[in-house]
Write a protein that holds these residues in place. Structure first.
Motif, PDB file in Angstrom:
ATOM      1  N   PRO A   1       0.813  -1.218   0.000  1.00 14.44           N
ATOM      2  CA  PRO A   1       0.000   0.000   0.000  1.00 14.44           C
ATOM      3  C   PRO A   1       0.847   1.270   0.000  1.00 14.44           C
ATOM      4  CG  PRO A   1      -0.976  -1.618   1.452  1.00 14.44           C
ATOM      5  CD  PRO A   1       0.339  -2.189   1.005  1.00 14.44           C
ATOM      6  N   GLN A   2       1.984   1.253   0.708  1.00 18.21           N
ATOM      7  CA  GLN A   2       2.848   2.428   0.737  1.00 18.21           C
ATOM      8  C   GLN A   2       3.382   2.756  -0.649  1.00 18.21           C
ATOM      9  OE1 GLN A   2       4.191   4.366   3.765  1.00 18.21           O
ATOM     10  NE2 GLN A   2       4.240   5.643   1.940  1.00 18.21           N
ATOM     11  N   GLU A   3       3.902   1.754  -1.352  1.00 21.39           N
ATOM     12  CA  GLU A   3       4.471   1.987  -2.678  1.00 21.39           C
ATOM     13  C   GLU A   3       3.387   2.325  -3.700  1.00 21.39           C
ATOM     14  OE1 GLU A   3       7.648   2.251  -3.645  1.00 21.39           O
ATOM     15  OE2 GLU A   3       8.176   2.097  -1.528  1.00 21.39           O
ATOM     16  N   LEU A   4       2.224   1.698  -3.595  1.00 24.54           N
ATOM     17  CA  LEU A   4       1.121   2.033  -4.491  1.00 24.54           C
ATOM     18  C   LEU A   4       0.674   3.474  -4.280  1.00 24.54           C
ATOM     19  CD1 LEU A   4      -0.978  -1.249  -4.182  1.00 24.54           C
ATOM     20  CD2 LEU A   4       0.312  -0.516  -6.186  1.00 24.54           C
ATOM     21  N   TRP A   5       0.535   3.860  -3.032  1.00 23.87           N
ATOM     22  CA  TRP A   5       0.146   5.236  -2.699  1.00 23.87           C
ATOM     23  C   TRP A   5       1.159   6.227  -3.274  1.00 23.87           C
ATOM     24  CZ3 TRP A   5      -4.027   7.069   0.294  1.00 23.87           C
ATOM     25  CH2 TRP A   5      -3.947   8.400   0.711  1.00 23.87           C
ATOM     26  N   ASN A   6       2.428   5.979  -2.993  1.00 22.23           N
ATOM     27  CA  ASN A   6       3.478   6.888  -3.476  1.00 22.23           C
ATOM     28  C   ASN A   6       3.534   6.906  -5.008  1.00 22.23           C
ATOM     29  OD1 ASN A   6       4.132   7.345  -0.810  1.00 22.23           O
ATOM     30  ND2 ASN A   6       5.966   6.066  -0.819  1.00 22.23           N
ATOM     31  N   GLY A   7       3.433   5.720  -5.607  1.00 24.31           N
ATOM     32  CA  GLY A   7       3.554   5.633  -7.057  1.00 24.31           C
ATOM     33  C   GLY A   7       2.451   6.362  -7.790  1.00 24.31           C
ATOM     34  N   TYR A   8       1.219   6.158  -7.364  1.00 25.68           N
ATOM     35  CA  TYR A   8       0.098   6.810  -8.054  1.00 25.68           C
ATOM     36  C   TYR A   8       0.061   8.310  -7.785  1.00 25.68           C
ATOM     37  CZ  TYR A   8      -1.836   2.412  -9.722  1.00 25.68           C
ATOM     38  OH  TYR A   8      -2.020   1.220 -10.386  1.00 25.68           O
ATOM     39  N   TYR A   9       0.358   8.716  -6.552  1.00 24.43           N
ATOM     40  CA  TYR A   9       0.339  10.155  -6.279  1.00 24.43           C
ATOM     41  C   TYR A   9       1.519  10.868  -6.937  1.00 24.43           C
ATOM     42  CZ  TYR A   9      -3.779  10.443  -3.290  1.00 24.43           C
ATOM     43  OH  TYR A   9      -5.084  10.443  -2.839  1.00 24.43           O
ATOM     44  N   SER A  10       2.645  10.189  -7.107  1.00 25.41           N
ATOM     45  CA  SER A  10       3.755  10.789  -7.856  1.00 25.41           C
ATOM     46  C   SER A  10       3.361  11.002  -9.311  1.00 25.41           C
ATOM     47  CB  SER A  10       4.994   9.894  -7.775  1.00 25.41           C
ATOM     48  OG  SER A  10       5.498   9.840  -6.463  1.00 25.41           O
ATOM     49  N   ALA A  11       2.655  10.016  -9.883  1.00 23.50           N
ATOM     50  CA  ALA A  11       2.180  10.162 -11.253  1.00 23.50           C
ATOM     51  C   ALA A  11       1.178  11.310 -11.366  1.00 23.50           C
ATOM     52  CB  ALA A  11       1.550   8.851 -11.721  1.00 23.50           C
ATOM     53  N   ILE A  12       0.331  11.459 -10.360  1.00 18.85           N
ATOM     54  CA  ILE A  12      -0.633  12.564 -10.350  1.00 18.85           C
ATOM     55  C   ILE A  12       0.096  13.899 -10.293  1.00 18.85           C
ATOM     56  CG2 ILE A  12      -2.409  13.681  -8.920  1.00 18.85           C
ATOM     57  CD1 ILE A  12      -3.306  10.753  -8.212  1.00 18.85           C
ATOM     58  N   ALA A  13       1.192  13.968  -9.558  1.00 14.75           N
ATOM     59  CA  ALA A  13       1.969  15.207  -9.486  1.00 14.75           C
ATOM     60  C   ALA A  13       2.493  15.602 -10.861  1.00 14.75           C
ATOM     61  CB  ALA A  13       3.122  15.046  -8.500  1.00 14.75           C
ATOM     62  N   ALA A  14       2.912  14.619 -11.663  1.00 11.57           N
ATOM     63  CA  ALA A  14       3.375  14.924 -13.021  1.00 11.57           C
ATOM     64  C   ALA A  14       2.231  15.455 -13.870  1.00 11.57           C
ATOM     65  CB  ALA A  14       3.979  13.670 -13.657  1.00 11.57           C
ATOM     66  N   SER A  15       1.042  14.869 -13.725  1.00  6.97           N
ATOM     67  CA  SER A  15      -0.130  15.379 -14.433  1.00  6.97           C
ATOM     68  C   SER A  15      -0.436  16.808 -14.014  1.00  6.97           C
ATOM     69  CB  SER A  15      -1.343  14.488 -14.157  1.00  6.97           C
ATOM     70  OG  SER A  15      -1.231  13.241 -14.795  1.00  6.97           O
ATOM     71  N   ASN A  16      -0.396  17.059 -12.708  1.00  6.90           N
ATOM     72  CA  ASN A  16      -0.737  18.392 -12.208  1.00  6.90           C
ATOM     73  C   ASN A  16       0.228  19.459 -12.715  1.00  6.90           C
ATOM     74  OD1 ASN A  16      -2.994  17.535 -10.837  1.00  6.90           O
ATOM     75  ND2 ASN A  16      -1.967  17.321  -8.864  1.00  6.90           N
ATOM     76  N   ALA A  17       1.520  19.127 -12.746  1.00  4.70           N
ATOM     77  CA  ALA A  17       2.493  20.103 -13.247  1.00  4.70           C
ATOM     78  C   ALA A  17       2.203  20.448 -14.709  1.00  4.70           C
ATOM     79  CB  ALA A  17       3.908  19.550 -13.097  1.00  4.70           C
ATOM     80  N   SER A  18       1.833  19.439 -15.488  1.00  8.19           N
ATOM     81  CA  SER A  18       1.528  19.664 -16.900  1.00  8.19           C
ATOM     82  C   SER A  18       0.253  20.485 -17.070  1.00  8.19           C
ATOM     83  CB  SER A  18       1.375  18.318 -17.613  1.00  8.19           C
ATOM     84  OG  SER A  18       2.534  17.531 -17.474  1.00  8.19           O
ATOM     85  N   ILE A  19      -0.780  20.132 -16.303  1.00  6.76           N
ATOM     86  CA  ILE A  19      -2.058  20.848 -16.406  1.00  6.76           C
ATOM     87  C   ILE A  19      -1.893  22.303 -16.000  1.00  6.76           C
ATOM     88  CG2 ILE A  19      -4.408  20.984 -15.475  1.00  6.76           C
ATOM     89  CD1 ILE A  19      -4.205  17.861 -15.163  1.00  6.76           C
ATOM     90  N   GLN A  20      -1.169  22.525 -14.905  1.00  2.00           N
ATOM     91  CA  GLN A  20      -0.955  23.904 -14.456  1.00  2.00           C
ATOM     92  C   GLN A  20      -0.194  24.720 -15.492  1.00  2.00           C
ATOM     93  OE1 GLN A  20       0.311  22.788 -10.139  1.00  2.00           O
ATOM     94  NE2 GLN A  20      -0.108  24.990 -10.134  1.00  2.00           N
ATOM     95  N   PHE A  21       0.821  24.113 -16.074  1.00  2.00           N
ATOM     96  CA  PHE A  21       1.603  24.822 -17.078  1.00  2.00           C
ATOM     97  C   PHE A  21       0.727  25.226 -18.260  1.00  2.00           C
ATOM     98  CE2 PHE A  21       4.113  25.069 -20.918  1.00  2.00           C
ATOM     99  CZ  PHE A  21       5.213  25.833 -20.549  1.00  2.00           C
ATOM    100  N   ILE A  22      -0.082  24.289 -18.735  1.00  2.00           N
ATOM    101  CA  ILE A  22      -0.909  24.551 -19.915  1.00  2.00           C
ATOM    102  C   ILE A  22      -2.015  25.544 -19.589  1.00  2.00           C
ATOM    103  CG2 ILE A  22      -2.459  23.505 -21.610  1.00  2.00           C
ATOM    104  CD1 ILE A  22      -0.757  20.916 -21.273  1.00  2.00           C
ATOM    105  N   ASP A  23      -2.653  25.377 -18.422  1.00  2.00           N
ATOM    106  CA  ASP A  23      -3.736  26.291 -18.052  1.00  2.00           C
ATOM    107  C   ASP A  23      -3.253  27.728 -17.872  1.00  2.00           C
ATOM    108  OD1 ASP A  23      -5.729  24.415 -18.186  1.00  2.00           O
ATOM    109  OD2 ASP A  23      -5.784  23.987 -16.031  1.00  2.00           O
ATOM    110  N   ALA A  24      -1.960  27.898 -17.595  1.00  2.00           N
ATOM    111  CA  ALA A  24      -1.407  29.240 -17.392  1.00  2.00           C
ATOM    112  C   ALA A  24      -1.033  29.924 -18.711  1.00  2.00           C
ATOM    113  CB  ALA A  24      -0.186  29.166 -16.483  1.00  2.00           C
ATOM    114  N   LEU A  25      -1.081  29.209 -19.799  1.00  2.00           N
ATOM    115  CA  LEU A  25      -0.722  29.796 -21.095  1.00  2.00           C
ATOM    116  C   LEU A  25      -1.800  30.759 -21.589  1.00  2.00           C
ATOM    117  CD1 LEU A  25       0.541  26.580 -22.937  1.00  2.00           C
ATOM    118  CD2 LEU A  25       1.964  28.418 -22.013  1.00  2.00           C
ATOM    119  N   ASP A  26      -1.410  31.625 -22.476  1.00  2.00           N
ATOM    120  CA  ASP A  26      -2.384  32.469 -23.155  1.00  2.00           C
ATOM    121  C   ASP A  26      -3.302  31.596 -23.995  1.00  2.00           C
ATOM    122  OD1 ASP A  26      -1.191  34.710 -22.075  1.00  2.00           O
ATOM    123  OD2 ASP A  26       0.090  35.058 -23.833  1.00  2.00           O
ATOM    124  N   GLU A  27      -4.534  32.078 -24.193  1.00  2.00           N
ATOM    125  CA  GLU A  27      -5.499  31.303 -24.958  1.00  2.00           C
ATOM    126  C   GLU A  27      -4.980  30.971 -26.355  1.00  2.00           C
ATOM    127  OE1 GLU A  27      -8.313  29.896 -23.944  1.00  2.00           O
ATOM    128  OE2 GLU A  27      -7.807  30.628 -21.935  1.00  2.00           O
TER     129      GLU A  27
END
Length: 543
Positions: free
Chosen positions: A96-122
């Motif tokens: 459970p520890q490694e699954l928790w860390n693994g999936y939330y680390s992957a979510i962090a990569a998604s979030n960084a990408s989404i934030q970057f794109i959402d901050a761009l000009d239209e």
């Protein structure tokens, strides 16, 4: 990362050592985000390198306690998972520890990408639509997978009071950030929101598309999500987008698979091959599951053995005819307790050739057209369209069985009414169903068709972790049985009934210690009783 010892393996005839170099199989390289052009590279990290199959197969009714003086457990993790204990191991790749860390680390990569794109000009965002779509679908999928491990099955009548999980929407910028679990209803609502925003944007234009959420893979995910969300019309809609007018042409080439040697890694590697038409999304992971459940003289105590195989899964009788005509070889050896469907590879990355140590890896086909077809069949059956459900079952059987009997609603009902419901010492494939959603009474046409789907899917997805979700969603009681080397059931040691608090696997202890409420237990185990123990090293197994 824990290092593993290379294991000896027993083949159908003779012995061999598996020590494949796994590094050549990784689909992409990892790199940090530095410029807008590197968003695509960052999203490689939005796919977790962990999979819960080992944990969930140990947890499910696909495993018995096989007592033999020569058979032993892999480690404390395997024992705790089998006995439904709150798991204290933290170094195990599937814990459970490694699954928790693994999936939330992957979510962090998604979030960084989404934030970057959402901050761009239209005016700039259009250039990143496919990356945004992939990031959103990945975030939704990773949260979905976390919910399957750490939450109860979704039910509309209780989801507003069931515990969900933290659903981070931005990258963490504060040390010790506090999160709330929210409800299961809120979690599913946010998954749906991400999914519906991302689906129109995803593309199939990848150099190695089977390792990314293409349009087909994303739609297959949507179909599974909506099936588990109890929205059957939507599950049918998204599944049909993938399966098209002739789903039989998109299923696995089971004749080719069955023609391959069941020894070594030949069949498993073919099963997860990128050029296999049935595979929609592949996942490479750190895992020793390919060794634990595989043809190795290792971890034989808790296993999918002769009795389960004969009575309930690969060797069991179904309305389709003889199980011997299915297009697989049941791998077994009298020296082992395991009866195996060769589909999960065990690959080894050697870091010290002389010491024969390194990292264990595996690969999973997390979305396939065969599974998707049975998911659509289930959605049809739950919607009351039993004939459409049976049509999908027959389509699957035409690919998966050498001489399938043409099934009808009537002969399916006749078959399942003709066998008794499962008892731990008188096992059958038919188990009492107690879902929170409404189905017709026991012995009805609908219940019989659902029994058929669950039976066939249990066989088709063996070793892949799917069975535990059917147990949770359908309120199936499961047991812990001990048996001797003659396959006699000597003891029933535990029972997990619908509503058992252990169905939602406990959160990692350090997460609970940090302040996030754990899953309820009766009695709730204290922090002292969950003290984290240091992982034990794997030892070489004798042949």
């Amino acid at each position: 990362m824990k290092k593993y010892i290379v294991l000896s393996v027993i083949a159908l005839s003779g012995l061999f050592v598996s020590c494949d170099d796994y590094l050549d199989k990784l689909p992409d390289n990892r790199m940090e985000l530095k410029t807008a052009d590197e968003i695509k590279s960052l999203l490689v990290s939005a796919y977790a390198t962990r999979n819960p199959a080992y944990l969930l197969e140990m947890y499910s009714d696909n495993t018995d306690d096989c007592v033999n003086t020569g058979w032993s457990e892999a480690d404390r993790f395997q024992r705790q998972a089998y006995h439904w204990d709150d798991i204290t191991e933290i170094g195990q790749d599937e814990s459970p520890q490694e699954l928790w860390n693994g999936y939330y680390s992957a979510i962090a990569a998604s979030n960084a990408s989404i934030q970057f794109i959402d901050a761009l000009d239209e005016s700039e965002k259009a250039s990143y639509s496919s990356q945004l779509g992939e990031a959103l679908v990945c975030r939704a999928y990773n949260m979905f997978m976390l919910s399957l491990v750490f939450c109860n099955a979704y039910d509309a009548s209780t989801a507003a009071t069931e515990q969900g999980l933290p659903y981070p929407l931005v990258t963490e910028t504060v040390v010790g950030q506090k999160y709330e679990r929210g409800t299961l209803a809120q979690l599913y609502e946010q998954i749906e929101k991400d999914l519906l925003r991302g689906l129109p944007l995803v593309t199939s234009n990848y150099e190695k598309p089977k390792f990314h959420f293409t349009k087909d893979a994303a739609n297959a995910f949507a179909a599974r999500f909506y099936l588990y969300y109890n929205k059957n019309d939507k599950a049918i809609e998204y599944a049909s987008k993938v399966l098209g007018e002739n789903p039989g042409a998109k299923l696995r080439d089971w004749d080719y698979y069955n023609s391959l040697n069941a020894n070594k890694q030949i069949q498993p590697e073919a099963f997860v091959a990128a050029d296999e038409r049935a595979n929609l999304l592949l996942q490479t992971v750190y895992s020793e599951w390919g060794a634990v459940h595989g043809p190795f003289r290792y971890a034989e105590k808790y296993a999918h053995g002769h009795t389960i195989s004969t009575d309930e899964t690969m060797g069991s009788t179904g309305p389709w005819g003889a199980s011997s005509d299915f297009k697989y070889t049941i791998w077994y050896n009298n020296a082992l307790s395991k009866y195996i469907f060769r589909k999960v590879p065990y690959e080894f990355e050697t870091t010290d050739v002389q010491a024969q140590i390194g990292f264990a890896h595996s690969e999973f086909a997390v979305f396939t057209t065969d599974i998707l077809l049975l998911e659509r069949a289930e959605a049809y059956a739950l919607s009351g369209n039993l004939q459409a459900a049976v049509n999908d079952i027959n389509t699957e059987l035409a690919a998966f069985h050498s001489a399938p009997k043409k099934l009808t609603v009537e002969n399916i009902t006749e078959f399942y009414k003709g066998i008794e419901y499962y008892e731990p010492k008188a096992a059958t494939p038919k188990k009492h169903l107690h879902p929170k959603f409404t189905i017709d009474a026991e012995g009805s046409d609908q219940e019989s068709v659902l029994q058929c789907i669950l039976h066939l899917r249990r066989i088709l997805t063996l070793h892949e972790g799917f069975r535990m979700q059917d147990i949770k969603r359908y309120g199936i009681t499961i047991y812990r049985r001990q048996m001797n080397s003659n396959y006699d059931i000597t003891n029933v040691t535990d029972t997990m009934e619908p509503g058992d608090k252990r169905l939602a696997i406990q959160l990692p202890q350090d997460v609970i210690t940090a302040g996030l409420p754990g899953n309820e237990r009766i009695p709730l185990k204290s922090a002292e009783s969950l003290a984290v123990e240091m992982p034990i090293a794997y030892k070489a197994q004798s042949e």
